[in-house]
Enzyme design. Sequence first.
Site, short mmCIF file in Angstrom:
data_model
loop_
_atom_site.label_atom_id
_atom_site.label_comp_id
_atom_site.label_asym_id
_atom_site.label_seq_id
_atom_site.Cartn_x
_atom_site.Cartn_y
_atom_site.Cartn_z
N CYS A 1 -4.62 10.13 -16.47
CA CYS A 1 -4.81 10.18 -15.11
C CYS A 1 -6.30 9.48 -15.04
O CYS A 1 -6.73 8.42 -14.38
CB CYS A 1 -4.15 11.38 -14.10
SG CYS A 1 -4.91 10.44 -12.68
N GLU B 1 7.31 3.21 11.75
CA GLU B 1 8.00 4.08 12.41
C GLU B 1 9.99 2.96 12.38
O GLU B 1 10.59 3.93 12.73
CB GLU B 1 7.85 2.91 14.44
CG GLU B 1 7.88 1.74 14.72
CD GLU B 1 6.90 1.49 15.39
OE1 GLU B 1 7.67 1.90 17.11
OE2 GLU B 1 6.37 0.68 15.55
N TYR C 1 6.37 -0.44 -14.12
CA TYR C 1 5.16 0.37 -13.35
C TYR C 1 3.99 -0.11 -14.07
O TYR C 1 2.88 -0.66 -13.43
CB TYR C 1 5.24 1.79 -12.93
CG TYR C 1 4.19 2.78 -13.37
CD1 TYR C 1 3.23 3.02 -13.52
CD2 TYR C 1 5.65 3.40 -14.44
CE1 TYR C 1 2.85 4.19 -13.82
CE2 TYR C 1 4.97 4.62 -15.11
CZ TYR C 1 3.45 4.97 -14.74
OH TYR C 1 3.55 5.69 -15.71
N GLU D 1 1.79 -3.65 -12.21
CA GLU D 1 0.92 -3.42 -11.29
C GLU D 1 -0.38 -4.13 -11.94
O GLU D 1 -0.72 -4.36 -11.48
CB GLU D 1 0.02 -1.75 -11.38
CG GLU D 1 1.52 -0.79 -11.13
CD GLU D 1 0.84 0.41 -10.84
OE1 GLU D 1 1.15 1.73 -10.07
OE2 GLU D 1 0.43 1.11 -12.27
N LYS E 1 -6.94 2.91 -12.71
CA LYS E 1 -6.09 1.11 -12.14
C LYS E 1 -6.14 1.45 -10.59
O LYS E 1 -6.11 -0.28 -10.04
CB LYS E 1 -5.04 1.57 -11.98
CG LYS E 1 -3.72 0.60 -12.13
CD LYS E 1 -2.36 1.49 -12.66
CE LYS E 1 -1.71 3.12 -11.56
NZ LYS E 1 -0.46 3.19 -12.40
N HIS F 1 3.79 3.88 17.35
CA HIS F 1 4.74 2.74 18.13
C HIS F 1 2.70 2.21 18.22
O HIS F 1 2.09 2.96 19.26
CB HIS F 1 5.20 2.19 19.32
CG HIS F 1 5.08 0.94 19.09
ND1 HIS F 1 6.20 -0.03 18.71
CD2 HIS F 1 5.12 0.15 20.78
CE1 HIS F 1 5.90 -1.60 19.08
NE2 HIS F 1 5.24 -0.95 20.16
N CYS G 1 -4.28 6.54 -12.83
CA CYS G 1 -4.52 6.37 -12.20
C CYS G 1 -5.28 6.11 -11.28
O CYS G 1 -5.31 4.93 -10.48
CB CYS G 1 -3.69 7.71 -11.49
SG CYS G 1 -2.78 8.40 -12.70
#
Length: 453
Positions: free
Chosen positions: A42, A441, A178, A182, A50, A436, A47
Site C-alpha cells: 500500500c 444529494e 482495478y 486505474e 498510485k 443542496h 494505494c
Amino acid sequence: MSFDFDLFVIGGGSGGVRAARIAAGYGAKVAITESDRYGGTCVIRGCVPKKLFVYASRFKDEFEDARGFGWTTGEATFDWATLIANKDREIHRIEQVYEGGIKAKGGLTLHMRAKLDGPGAVKLADGTRITARTILIATGGRPSRYGDIPGAAHIITSNEVFELKALPRRIAVCGGGYIAVEFASIFAGLGVETTLIHRRDKVLRGFDEDLRDGCMEALRARGVRLVMDEALAGVDEDVAGFRVTLRSGAEIETDLVLSAIGREPATGDLGLETAGVKTGSRGEIIVDSYSQTTAPGIYAVGDVTDRVNLTPVALREGQAFADTVFGNKPTQFDHTLIPSAVFTTPELATVGLSEESARAFGHELDIYKSRFRPLRNIVSGRDERMLMKLVVDAASGRVLGCHLLGPDAAEIVQMAAIALQLGARKVDFDATVALHPTAAEEIVTMRDKWVPA
C-alpha cells in the site's frame, strides 16, 4: 517453555504493522521483520503512490474546466521527474511513521527476510534463529507475471511502474481489474497514448454491470483504446520500442508494456511446510475466522490469505488478531460489507451487493438509478455524466448495495457504507434531508424505481 518473543511478525505491511503495534500496546514482547521497506504494498508501491499519480493525471481536467468559470490559463506543462521526486519524499515520510509506531510501543523492528523454522521458530536471512510463542505471517501479495510467452522479460508490473525514469509516449496495459483500469486512466490523463488489453469482454469482473459499462464508456471517452477478448502472445523489442503480438495475430506498437493481470499471495520460500501451515490452490495461507492457520500458534492476515485484498481489510484483520490473542477480546472480522473504490477518472465506488449478486442470492429487487451531469460539468462544458444506483430488497426495503460512478464517488460511498452497515432501508434514505447543491444529494432524492426499457 521460554521464548525469545511473545509475537514475531513476518512482514511490515499494513496488517503486520497494525498487529505488532496493538500487541505491543497490550504488553507483549514483539519483534517484526521486513525484507524490503516498512509500509508494504500500500505505502511503497500501491494505494498511496498510485493515488498521487491519480491526482497528477486529473490536473489537465482542472485546467480545461477552469475556462468555463472565467479563468484564463496559460500553457500547462508536466514534469514526470518532479512527480516521482515528490512521491518518493512522501513515501519515505510514511515509511518512517509505520516503523516508528512500532518502536514507540517498545517493539523491535528488523530489516531482513525471515521464514519459519519449525513450530514456534523463525530463521532470519543472517542465520539467526528466533523463537516466539506466536508467529504472524503478513507477507502480502505480489504481481502475477507473464512467464510463458516470448519476450516476457520486457514486461513491467505495478512494482516497477512507480520508478520509471521517463514518461512513455505510448503504453499497453494488460489486464481488466482495478489496477489495470486505474493505470490506463492515469497514463491517458498524463497524455500518454494508452491501449488496454483484456482477455474478457468487459473490465472489472465482480462489480455491478452498470459500473462496468460506465467505466468502459468513460475510458473510451478519455481516449483509452480498449482491446477486449484478447491476450498477449509475445513481446518483441524493435528500434521504435516494443511490438506486442496478440493471440489473434494483431500487433500493437508501444514504448512500454505494463502487466496488471492480477496479484498472488507471497508465500514462496516461507518455510510453511516446516511448521505444518497449509496453503490453497493459489498459494494462499488457509486460516479460520480468527486468522489462525492449520498450525498451532501461527496466524496470517492480509493479502497472503487471499480473502479480501484491500489495505483497510488487512488493518482490521491485524487489529482483530491482536485483540484476540493478546487483548483477551476474541474478535472475528466480518468480510461481508466492505466498501471499495476504483480510482479511474471518473472514479467508481461501491458497497454491498451488486444487482447481479443480489438476484443470485434470491432477492426480489427494486432498483433506483440516476444518471446526470454534475453542475460543474454543465458550466465547464464537459459531457461526462455521473451514475448513482441503489439496490433495494423489495420485501424489506433494506438497501443492499450502493454503486457510484463520478467525481468524489469514493468520498460519498464511505458515508453510504455506514448506512448499509446499520441496515438502513430505502425509506431511511428518503427521510434524510438532501444537501443542496451537491451530487451526493441524489442518493436521498431518488424516488422512481428503474424499469427496464
